[in-house]
Scaffold this motif. Structure first.
Motif, PDB file in Angstrom:
ATOM      1  N   GLY A 108      -5.352  -4.389   1.246  1.00 57.75           N
ATOM      2  CA  GLY A 108      -6.198  -3.245   0.941  1.00 57.75           C
ATOM      3  C   GLY A 108      -7.165  -2.877   2.050  1.00 57.75           C
ATOM      4  O   GLY A 108      -7.996  -1.976   1.868  1.00 57.75           O
TER       5      GLY A 108
ATOM      6  N   ALA B 259       0.847  -1.198   0.000  1.00 56.29           N
ATOM      7  CA  ALA B 259       0.000   0.000   0.000  1.00 56.29           C
ATOM      8  C   ALA B 259       0.878   1.241   0.000  1.00 56.29           C
ATOM      9  O   ALA B 259       2.003   1.236   0.514  1.00 56.29           O
ATOM     10  CB  ALA B 259      -0.905  -0.013   1.224  1.00 56.29           C
TER      11      ALA B 259
ATOM     12  N   LEU C 139      -3.883   0.863  -2.823  1.00 55.56           N
ATOM     13  CA  LEU C 139      -3.070  -0.211  -3.396  1.00 55.56           C
ATOM     14  C   LEU C 139      -2.694   0.152  -4.831  1.00 55.56           C
ATOM     15  O   LEU C 139      -3.591   0.429  -5.640  1.00 55.56           O
ATOM     16  CB  LEU C 139      -3.852  -1.523  -3.423  1.00 55.56           C
ATOM     17  CG  LEU C 139      -4.156  -2.192  -2.089  1.00 55.56           C
ATOM     18  CD1 LEU C 139      -4.930  -3.487  -2.336  1.00 55.56           C
ATOM     19  CD2 LEU C 139      -2.882  -2.493  -1.327  1.00 55.56           C
TER      20      LEU C 139
ATOM     21  N   ALA D 179     -11.400  -4.352   1.897  1.00 53.90           N
ATOM     22  CA  ALA D 179     -10.798  -3.329   1.036  1.00 53.90           C
ATOM     23  C   ALA D 179     -11.877  -2.489   0.372  1.00 53.90           C
ATOM     24  O   ALA D 179     -11.577  -1.466  -0.252  1.00 53.90           O
ATOM     25  CB  ALA D 179      -9.906  -3.979  -0.021  1.00 53.90           C
TER      26      ALA D 179
END
Lengths: 188, 553
Positions: free
Chosen positions: B364, B316, B388, B442
């Motif tokens: 994520g 990330a 991401l 995510a």
């Protein structure tokens, strides 16, 4: 309500079954199946010794000039080598040679004891056992020898050891009187 | 919103798309199917919270503590000595069977349970592909644990000094002597009764105590890269396990073999196969071969995370212009990969998020937690505070728009799925659009709002790993909490809950998920049509956002 109780009962019953299965798994494989490590009609002959061979050559007496040439803190009258000769070990069972091995000295400089540790599985019974050891620089013959008539029982662990200060070979189990003279001797 | 639902049918084994082909993937696929099948049964019996397969590590710890406490009791009565050792254990087993004997049995069976938990735990992590990438550290530090547990267990059997102990002692020392690193062969200590010294038992006791302490240290290291590690099982599960051990101890108490006699070779032995399975190999093969086997196995375990297919998702990335240092990403990261540090730019916030790339698995979850991850932003570029690189929020929004454009019918459904659960791509039809992410958490809750308020679909399905068994540890838990308004960022209250359904399903639960989606679509058809799509909201700059004041608040 009744259905809920039934469901709850079924859940606890299911949990009980899972715990029981884990218990069976732990309980069974904690000691079963039994393992046969050694047959009852066999015995074990263990050869184990740690013995230092002689130095590779005799110590030499230094001359006065040689001593004087040495640093003062290192002066000594004799020069002895560190290295030792390999020890030759033989084991003979009823005339059959089962071990003949030159065992090298241990240590980085070859100055440690020669060590050998071997196991042999043999049928139980009476044997004529002969063990020999050469620790010197000689090319022929042995420095130690022992011969005995031994009876080895079921699953008996018969240990052949060696201690020079005790006279040579040591048999770790009782031996029967030999038919022929059995002797532990330091040979000349 | 409907309550989170479990799906419970078992389909064919389905490999996660990320695993790839080859023999490793084949073995993983079969193992995974096996685990998912058993887990589904245990879910019904125990429920997800108590499912033993979801708590193997914690159960391992529990068994460890049972071993430790029972071991302390046994140690009080244990005597070190060639004859005293056996006699003291016999006293516990026979004379004090009601407590000492039970303690000894608990000691043995909990030790066996530890091996069982450890091996199944390793197999399961392997099957679920949870040992690669940033997770290599946890896997690799688990390998010495195996050795330490075996050392502790084997020395324990040795201390009883019965015929089994004699067998183990001689076989172990002969095996160690093969290395040739000891000045004099240690097996020579066990030639005859006279060569055996009492002090040897003191040394054994020392090793038997130090190995578990060292084990505790390695376990601590083992858990360093996971946040909120579960080291205690649920109380009910712990209670059930303990009762099982006690019952087993009474039904089948642990007993000794006859006392050791170095002049006799032990014949038939009742081996503890959990600890002593390798010993018959020493009888069959040479000690060198067994060393080679142990060495290769250990090396393979160490090397497994780096064996092909090697995959390392991009870590990330923080965009400081959109980060207000709210800490949500750091709080939600399951791998300790995000830390908060003092601000390094001129923006008026105290701290900023920083990603430790080597710890990041690319799940994520952080992006899903970021309050700036709102798809409503149109005026400015959609760049959240953390994102991401391989699966950006902007790309996700574009994909959602594109998928929605292709949907038809009066019960259009958008499915948000997880790469590690049911492969949602296979569910796509004219009326069902699918999007898969590395983890269901995510998905920012605002995306659900976006899909429904913009009339991109009539309903949203959120599906991820089974409840209690998230591939990324806390994805399902965080997502559920966000949807229920228990964890920031919340799903906005205006979002019609009747148009959302969650389903926590394993890869093999696809058929059940399909049925659930069909039922959901039928219910959507019965609902009144929502009013016209709401007007887009103005983009919000991060500087204006305080904690809990994001678009999802």
């Amino acid at each position: 309500m009744g259905t809920v109780q039934m469901r709850s009962f079924a859940k606890y019953l299911g949990q009980g079954i899972v715990y029981a299965l884990i218990a069976v798994l732990l309980g069974v494989f904690a000691d079963t199946p039994a393992y046969r490590h050694f047959d009852d009609d066999k015995a074990e002959l263990t050869l184990s010794l740690a013995h230092s061979g002689k130095h590779v050559r005799e110590c030499r007496r230094l001359s006065a000039a040689e001593i004087a040439a040495l640093p003062p803190n290192m002066r000594k009258p004799v020069d002895c080598p560190r290295e030792r000769v390999p020890v030759l070990v033989e084991v003979e069972l009823d005339g059959q040679l089962i071990v003949r091995e030159f065992v090298p000295p241990s240590g980085l400089f070859g100055d440690g004891p020669s060590q050998i540790y071997k196991n042999f599985v043999i049928p139980t019974g009476s044997y004529n056992l002969v063990v020999r050891l050469r620790e010197s620089t000689r090319d022929e013959g042995f420095d130690y020898q022992r011969e005995a008539r031994v009876v080895i029982g079921p699953r008996q662990r018969f240990v052949i050891g060696f201690r020079a200060e005790a006279g040579g070979f040591i048999f770790g189990a009782t031996t029967e009187p030999a038919d022929s003279p059995a002797d532990t001797q330091q040979l000349g | 919103m409907r309550a989170p639902t479990r799906t419970e049918t078992h389909g064919n084994p389905t490999r996660r798309p990320a695993v790839g082909g080859g023999p490793v993937a084949f073995v993983q696929g079969r193992l995974r199917w096996g685990f998912e099948t058993v887990e589904a049964v245990l879910d019904r019996i125990f429920g997800p919270a108590w499912n033993p397969l979801y708590q193997l590590g914690a159960l391992g710890f529990f068994y460890y503590w049972v071993v430790a406490v029972s071991g302390i009791y046994i140690y009080i009565f244990f005597d070190t000595g060639t004859t005293e050792a056996y006699d003291s254990v016999q006293y516990l087993t026979v004379d004090q069977w009601y407590l000492g004997g039970v303690m000894r049995s608990l000691h043995r069976y909990a030790s066996d349970g530890m091996i069982l938990m450890m091996v199944v735990h390793m197999l399961r992590e392997f099957a679920l592909d949870r040992y690669r990438g940033a997770r290599w550290f946890t896997w690799v530090t688990g390998t010495p644990i195996l050795w330490l547990v075996f050392v502790a267990g084997i020395t324990g059997y040795w201390m009883v000094w019965d015929q089994l102990a004699q067998y183990i002692a001689i076989a172990s020392t002969e095996w160690l002597d093969w290395l040739g690193i000891f000045g004099e062969a240690i097996a020579r200590n066990f030639l005859t009764p006279t060569t055996l010294d009492d002090r040897f038992f003191t040394l054994l006791t020392f090793i038997h105590i130090v190995a578990p302490l060292l084990l505790l240290l390695v376990l601590w290291i083992h858990l360093q890269r996971v946040t909120k590690p579960r080291i205690n099982p649920k109380r009910g599960l712990a209670a059930g396990t303990f009762l099982m051990l006690v019952a087993l101890s009474f039904v089948k108490p642990a007993v000794s073999h006859p006392p050791a006699d170095l002049t006799v070779v032990p014949g038939v032995l009742k081996l503890d196969w959990f600890y002593l399975s390798a010993y018959p190999l020493m009888d069959t093969f040479s000690n060198g071969a067994v060393w080679a086997f142990a060495g290769v196995l250990t090396f393979m375990l160490f090397a497994l995370p780096w064996l092909p297919p090697v995959r390392r998702p991009a870590a990330a990335v923080v965009d400081l212009n959109n980060c207000n240092g709210c800490e949500r990403c750091a709080n939600d990261c399951p791998y300790n990969a995000i830390i908060m540090r003092p601000r390094s730019d001129a923006l008026p916030f105290e701290q900023e998020a920083s990603v430790h790339a080597s710890l990041c698995v690319g799940c994520g979850i952080c992006a899903g937690a970021c309050p700036t991850s709102t798809p409503f932003r149109r005026a400015s570029e959609l760049v959240p505070g953390i994102d991401l690189p391989d699966r950006s929020l902007r790309a996700l929004r574009d994909e959602a728009d594109a998928v929605a454009a292709g949907l038809a019918g009066d019960a259009r459904v958008m499915v948000f799925g997880c790469d590690h659960a049911v492969p949602v791509g296979r569910l796509a039809t004219d009326g069902i659009g699918t999007l898969s992410l590395p983890c269901i958490a995510a998905v920012p809750p605002s995306f659900i709002d976006y899909v429904l308020s913009r009339d991109l679909a009539d309903g949203v399905v959120i599906t991820g790993c089974r409840d209690g068994e998230c591939f990324n540890r806390y994805g399902v838990a965080w997502m559920t909490a966000r949807l229920l308004g228990e964890r920031d960022p919340y799903l906005r209250k205006r979002v019609p809950r009747e148009r959302i359904v969650t389903s926590w399903a394993a890869a093999s639960d696809r058929v059940a998920l399909e049925k659930q989606i069909e039922t959901f679509r039928a219910s959507l058809s019965a609902l009144p049509k929502p009013s016209a799509p709401q007007a887009p909201q103005a983009p919000q700059a991060p500087q204006a956002m305080a904690d809990g004041d994001g678009p999802n608040a």
